[in-house]
Write a protein that holds these residues in place. Structure first.
Motif, mmCIF file in Angstrom:
data_model
loop_
_atom_site.group_PDB
_atom_site.id
_atom_site.type_symbol
_atom_site.label_atom_id
_atom_site.label_comp_id
_atom_site.label_asym_id
_atom_site.label_seq_id
_atom_site.Cartn_x
_atom_site.Cartn_y
_atom_site.Cartn_z
ATOM 1 N N LEU A 129 0.930 -1.196 -0.016
ATOM 2 C CA LEU A 129 0.111 -0.014 0.109
ATOM 3 C C LEU A 129 0.948 1.164 0.081
ATOM 4 O O LEU A 129 0.564 2.253 -0.519
ATOM 5 N N VAL A 130 1.789 1.104 0.824
ATOM 6 C CA VAL A 130 2.729 2.385 0.939
ATOM 7 C C VAL A 130 3.460 2.700 -0.434
ATOM 8 O O VAL A 130 3.697 3.526 -0.658
ATOM 9 N N LEU A 131 3.970 1.475 -0.953
ATOM 10 C CA LEU A 131 4.841 1.482 -2.099
ATOM 11 C C LEU A 131 3.908 2.327 -3.209
ATOM 12 O O LEU A 131 4.436 2.788 -4.208
ATOM 13 N N SER A 132 2.610 1.710 -3.362
ATOM 14 C CA SER A 132 1.699 2.284 -4.378
ATOM 15 C C SER A 132 1.691 3.819 -4.279
ATOM 16 O O SER A 132 1.766 4.693 -5.176
ATOM 17 N N SER A 133 1.414 4.272 -2.991
ATOM 18 C CA SER A 133 1.300 5.677 -2.638
ATOM 19 C C SER A 133 2.599 6.377 -3.176
ATOM 20 O O SER A 133 2.503 7.460 -3.815
ATOM 21 N N LYS A 173 -2.835 13.112 -5.058
ATOM 22 C CA LYS A 173 -3.518 13.370 -3.736
ATOM 23 C C LYS A 173 -4.402 12.254 -3.007
ATOM 24 O O LYS A 173 -4.316 11.757 -2.204
ATOM 25 N N ILE A 174 -5.288 12.067 -3.982
ATOM 26 C CA ILE A 174 -6.646 10.982 -3.279
ATOM 27 C C ILE A 174 -5.883 9.634 -3.350
ATOM 28 O O ILE A 174 -5.947 8.830 -2.359
ATOM 29 N N LEU A 175 -5.260 9.118 -4.461
ATOM 30 C CA LEU A 175 -4.852 7.723 -4.415
ATOM 31 C C LEU A 175 -3.666 7.645 -3.550
ATOM 32 O O LEU A 175 -3.462 6.535 -2.740
ATOM 33 N N GLY A 176 -2.572 8.683 -3.374
ATOM 34 C CA GLY A 176 -1.737 8.455 -2.469
ATOM 35 C C GLY A 176 -2.015 8.633 -1.055
ATOM 36 O O GLY A 176 -1.407 7.835 -0.226
ATOM 37 N N SER A 177 -3.330 9.093 -0.562
ATOM 38 C CA SER A 177 -3.677 9.142 0.791
ATOM 39 C C SER A 177 -4.123 7.776 1.007
ATOM 40 O O SER A 177 -4.006 7.439 2.041
ATOM 41 N N ILE A 178 -4.758 7.237 0.161
ATOM 42 C CA ILE A 178 -5.346 6.060 0.288
ATOM 43 C C ILE A 178 -4.190 4.999 0.502
ATOM 44 O O ILE A 178 -4.218 4.146 1.671
ATOM 45 N N GLY A 179 -3.287 4.837 -0.037
ATOM 46 C CA GLY A 179 -2.094 4.261 0.052
ATOM 47 C C GLY A 179 -1.401 4.178 1.398
ATOM 48 O O GLY A 179 -0.969 3.327 2.108
ATOM 49 N N SER A 180 -1.175 5.670 1.646
ATOM 50 C CA SER A 180 -0.331 5.816 2.724
ATOM 51 C C SER A 180 -1.016 5.731 4.196
ATOM 52 O O SER A 180 -0.442 5.152 5.040
ATOM 53 N N VAL A 181 -2.163 6.274 4.234
ATOM 54 C CA VAL A 181 -3.006 6.137 5.524
ATOM 55 C C VAL A 181 -3.373 4.407 5.559
ATOM 56 O O VAL A 181 -3.526 3.909 6.568
ATOM 57 N N GLU A 190 -6.274 14.101 6.632
ATOM 58 C CA GLU A 190 -7.051 15.506 6.868
ATOM 59 C C GLU A 190 -6.625 16.671 5.977
ATOM 60 O O GLU A 190 -6.917 17.457 5.313
ATOM 61 N N GLY A 191 -5.171 16.846 6.239
ATOM 62 C CA GLY A 191 -4.318 17.648 5.610
ATOM 63 C C GLY A 191 -4.374 17.594 4.112
ATOM 64 O O GLY A 191 -4.607 18.438 3.269
ATOM 65 N N PRO A 192 -4.139 16.348 3.315
ATOM 66 C CA PRO A 192 -4.481 16.268 2.050
ATOM 67 C C PRO A 192 -5.836 16.435 1.530
ATOM 68 O O PRO A 192 -6.113 16.710 0.477
ATOM 69 N N LEU A 193 -6.791 16.308 2.456
ATOM 70 C CA LEU A 193 -8.143 16.482 1.904
ATOM 71 C C LEU A 193 -8.300 17.776 1.828
ATOM 72 O O LEU A 193 -9.055 18.629 0.811
ATOM 73 N N VAL A 194 -7.786 18.818 2.584
ATOM 74 C CA VAL A 194 -7.816 20.347 2.282
ATOM 75 C C VAL A 194 -7.140 20.645 0.987
ATOM 76 O O VAL A 194 -7.536 21.407 0.175
ATOM 77 N N VAL A 468 5.151 11.101 0.456
ATOM 78 C CA VAL A 468 3.716 10.721 0.477
ATOM 79 C C VAL A 468 2.920 11.779 0.824
ATOM 80 O O VAL A 468 3.217 12.578 1.700
ATOM 81 N N PRO A 469 1.476 11.695 0.457
ATOM 82 C CA PRO A 469 0.400 12.625 1.051
ATOM 83 C C PRO A 469 0.563 12.508 2.559
ATOM 84 O O PRO A 469 0.215 11.442 3.110
ATOM 85 N N ALA A 470 0.692 13.408 3.419
ATOM 86 C CA ALA A 470 0.587 13.181 4.841
ATOM 87 C C ALA A 470 0.170 14.302 5.591
ATOM 88 O O ALA A 470 0.464 15.402 5.239
ATOM 89 N N GLY A 471 -0.976 14.283 6.430
ATOM 90 C CA GLY A 471 -1.298 15.076 7.393
ATOM 91 C C GLY A 471 -1.258 14.950 8.838
ATOM 92 O O GLY A 471 -0.525 13.808 9.094
ATOM 93 N N GLN A 472 -1.035 15.962 9.491
ATOM 94 C CA GLN A 472 -0.814 15.926 10.865
ATOM 95 C C GLN A 472 -1.860 16.130 12.079
ATOM 96 O O GLN A 472 -1.457 16.064 13.162
#
Length: 800
Positions: A129-133, A173-181, A190-194, A468-472
């Motif tokens: 999942l993370v590799l895809s992101s 952003k959308i696909l990367g968030s799915i893989g990283s989270v 949440e940050g990527p959603l903004v 990767v897309p990353a929110g804090q």
């Protein structure tokens, strides 16, 4: 002498505040453009209205019907932004919950036979999942890395970073968030959603994506950076509203954190957009309750109902709550500093080696995270299940193969649970619900909470800044709720009161860490109240937020400001620097010579000047009949490039010529609009023949005739406030004025529609005098043109 004085003033006139402070990993070139180490550069946006002839012709053609259509399209776009952002959030959350659900379901089924085999499967699923992101981000959308909030904040501050609002960035952003989270990294969505909401708004504002043939001509209504800025503001609010199911918090987040300029009309549209998002998300969750969304149940969207928690609090509890605020400020400031150092090292040393190193780095971080989240609970002894109250709705332990509260992980009997696995071996949303849960006293041991705090804090610091897309938001909530629950355990034991809930202190800890790290107050307070559904905790949340922000501000700036500076985004903060009080506008200009154009300029001279420097704005000068020099306006580089490319306005004569036909028949006003988040036309893209270079261009119809000007001895603090509050890109610095042609007060601006003479007389006693002065000025217009600091001053178009 006056002519010489004005000529010398022209020699020292500068375009101020394209010169911006140096950043840590970027440096300024000689014209004030911030250049990053990776070779890209950021550019200021044109939020000022360019009132040239083309603009005035377009405004004159607009009737009330067209103006109503324009306003209606804005509201329609606000509706589309809300629907689009809500659907994107639903898709991300359903995907994350399903990937995480399948992962835990498969892992739990395997560990019934072999924990080692389950561990291998768990690590591999997270790694895939993370590799895809990271692959999507590095190969397809580099601008999708990180949270995106510093870049969006810079955009709304007037700085355009290339690539941040493109269609591929939205997809990445959308696909990367799915893989990283979904891969279990210590970050949130949440940050990527903004950023996602801002991308959707920007794409709507420019009519879609021309590169991927997804554009629509009827959507291309907004042709200025100012209108696009308003749409992006709606997108930011929609992203927060979708991430937290907090529509009011989304509005306040856009107002407090990301925007630099705000208007009352914009408030309505932002509020409307956030309300649409709330409706879309609630509708989707209602549809998913019937098990039509796979593993998506109560998880996914961040909302933790603790309304059945602590009902009241005593005065003696305020001290430990204040201590939580202090801890949040200290840990938040430390988090900002550590992430700043690590991100600086990563960007300047590690990531310069190419995308392969970025991919390897993220894979290593993923494996370490999997080792810790799976391995540490194996080292923890299980605890016997507490006696549950009737109708509490809490099952201990959970059924085999289930995750949530009281997880049975590597326990010898069926009546035991692993408290460390309840936090680690869970989705982040479920882990936060467990930490916030009421009526679960003594569910966690202090040793387990302390272990999780140290390990997850370290993982969050290391993970933030990877490709990767990353929110804090969610990692901050997890960190804060952990030490908050620790303080709650101490308070319960010390005061020995049954009505004290550890989950309440966990909530306050989460608010304190976010306040200490991000330095938000009002918006964060409302978001925490909305996601917990407990208004009684509002005073306590306000208390810890004020304390944590005050403590954090004593050490460094907020997380987004630090990251923006590190990325070379020259933000203009709300307050000028202290040393600006002793500086003047002339001192800020430096000793650079102004590059100016005459009104009628030779094409060869234009090409030579554009090739020799990178200025984005040029003063245009003209001479009166007496030989005096006047500044008649400001010409943008992008407009010059359009004129050179079209060649329609080339003329043989070096004399000014009035347009023989309307400008809209020669140019479409949209030609002068720079594409969103891209470079636009370059001087190297324009090819001119030798005959073309001998032609002339009359810049009069295309320049901005009313640029903002300041006297050379104005304090830099005042210039700063003017520049930021008006959202400017250029300011002319001119000599001290030689004469005054009028004075405008508040009464002169109170003009009403269909007013009669009596009303006018009541509004201003000087109206008749003003009318007489205007008649005198009209009679003397040919004899003497009014001068103000070497600039043309319009009595009914004041620039000041």
């Amino acid at each position: 002498m006056l002519s010489n004085h004005l000529q010398n003033g022209m020699e020292t006139a500068k375009l101020v505040w394209s010169r911006l402070p140096n950043s840590e990993d970027g440096e300024m070139d000689d014209v004030g453009v911030s250049k990053k180490n990776d070779g890209t550069s950021v550019e200021s946006l044109d939020y000022e209205v360019i009132e040239n002839y083309a603009y005035r012709e377009e405004q004159a053609q607009r009737g009330k019907l067209l103006f109503g259509y324009y306003v209606g399209v804005k509201w329609f776009f606000a509706l589309l932004i809300g629907i689009g952002t809500g659907l994107a959030a639903v898709f991300i959350n359903i995907s994350v919950e399903n990937f995480a659900g399948w992962k835990f379901e498969l892992t739990f089924s395997i560990i019934q036979k072999s924990y080692f085999a389950g561990f291998i499967v768990y690590v591999l699923i997270n790694l895939v999942l993370v590799l895809s992101s990271v692959y999507i981000v590095t190969q397809f959308a580099p601008a999708a890395a990180g949270s995106g909030i510093p870049e969006i904040k810079g955009y709304l501050n007037g700085v355009d970073t290339p690539g941040i609002l493109l269609f591929r960035t939205l997809i990445g952003k959308i696909l990367g968030s799915i893989g990283s989270v979904g891969g279990g990294l210590a970050l949130g969505k949440e940050g990527p959603l903004v950023h996602t909401g801002a991308c959707i708004a920007s794409l709507l504002g420019q009519g879609g994506s021309t590169k991927y043939h997804l554009s629509s001509r009827w959507l291309q209504v907004f042709k200025s950076d100012r209108d696009r800025r308003d749409l992006v503001t709606c997108g930011c609010a929609a992203g927060v509203a979708a991430a937290f199911r907090a529509p009011v918090g989304g509005v306040l987040f856009a107002l407090e954190e990301v925007t630099s300029w705000w208007r009352s009309q914009l408030m309505w549209r932002v509020f409307f957009t956030s309300a649409i998002v709330a409706v879309v998300v609630r509708t989707a969750m209602g549809w998913c309750k019937s098990r039509k969304c796979g593993h998506f149940g109560s998880g996914g969207f961040i909302i933790w109902d603790i309304s059945d928690g602590q009902e009241d609090y005593s005065f003696e509890e305020l001290l430990p709550m204040a201590v939580i605020g202090v801890i949040g400020g200290l840990l938040g400031a430390l988090f900002n500093q550590l992430t700043l150092y690590i991100t600086y090292w990563r960007r300047n040393y590690l990531h310069k080696r190419g995308n392969r190193v970025k991919i390897i780095e993220v894979c290593i971080v993923s494996m370490i995270t999997s080792f810790i989240s799976f391995g540490l609970p194996l080292l923890r002894k299980c605890s016997p299940c507490p006696e549950s109250e009737l109708n509490s709705g809490i099952e201990c332990p959970q059924a085999p193969g289930m995750y949530g509260n009281y997880v049975n992980f590597y326990c010898s009997t069926d009546k035991e649970y692993n408290d460390l696995a309840t936090i680690f071996f869970n989705t982040q949303d479920d882990a936060i619900r467990n930490l916030f849960s009421a009526k679960t006293v003594h569910e966690y041991s202090a040793q387990s909470l302390l272990t999780f705090l140290v390990m997850f804090y370290t993982l969050a610091v290391v993970t933030f800044g990877t490709a990767v897309p990353a929110g804090q938001f969610v990692p901050g909530i997890m960190i804060g709720s952990t030490y908050g629950r620790l303080v709650g355990m101490f308070v319960v034991k010390f005061y020995n009161k049954r009505n004290i809930e550890e989950g309440t202190y966990a909530l306050l800890g989460a608010a304190s860490f976010l306040g200490g790290s991000m330095r938000m107050t009002v918006s964060l307070c409302v978001i925490m109240v909305e996601i917990t559904n407990n208004l009684k905790l509002l005073p306590l949340i306000m208390l810890v937020l004020l304390i944590s922000k005050a403590v954090g501000d004593a050490f460094n700036e907020g997380l987004y400001e630090e990251q923006a500076r590190l990325r070379g985004i020259p933000l203009l903060e709300s307050r000028p620097k202290y040393q600006m009080r002793t500086m003047t506008a002339k001192e800020a200009c430096g000793n650079q010579k102004v590059v100016a154009f005459p009104r009628v300029v030779k094409v060869a001279d234009v090409v030579s000047i554009l090739r020799s420097n990178e200025h984005n704005g040029f003063p245009v000068i003209d001479h009166t009949r007496t030989g005096e020099t006047l500044v008649i306006g400001l010409m943008l580089r992008s407009h010059l490039l359009v004129l050179l490319q079209s060649k329609v306005d080339f003329q043989h004569s070096p004399l000014p010529s009035e347009p023989m036909r309307p400008l809209n028949s020669r140019h479409n006003f949209s030609e002068f609009v720079k594409p969103v988040s891209s470079k636009g036309i370059s001087i190297n893209d324009i090819h001119l023949s030798s005959d073309d270079l001998e032609m002339y261009i009359d810049l009069g119809p295309f320049l901005n005739p009313s640029p903002y000007v300041v006297p050379e001895d104005m304090s830099l603090t005042k210039v700063y406030n003017l520049f930021r509050q008006l959202g400017l890109r250029h300011i002319f610095v001119v000599p001290r004025a030689s004469r005054v042609i009028g004075l405008i007060t508040r009464k002169d601006l109170l003009i009403e529609d269909n007013e009669d003479s009596a009303t006018v007389e009541l509004q201003s006693t000087s109206v008749s005098a003003q009318q007489r002065n205007r008649r005198v000025l009209r009679r003397n217009a040919d004899a003497e043109r009014p001068l103000l600091n070497g600039l043309v001053a319009h009595d009914d178009h004041s620039s000041g």
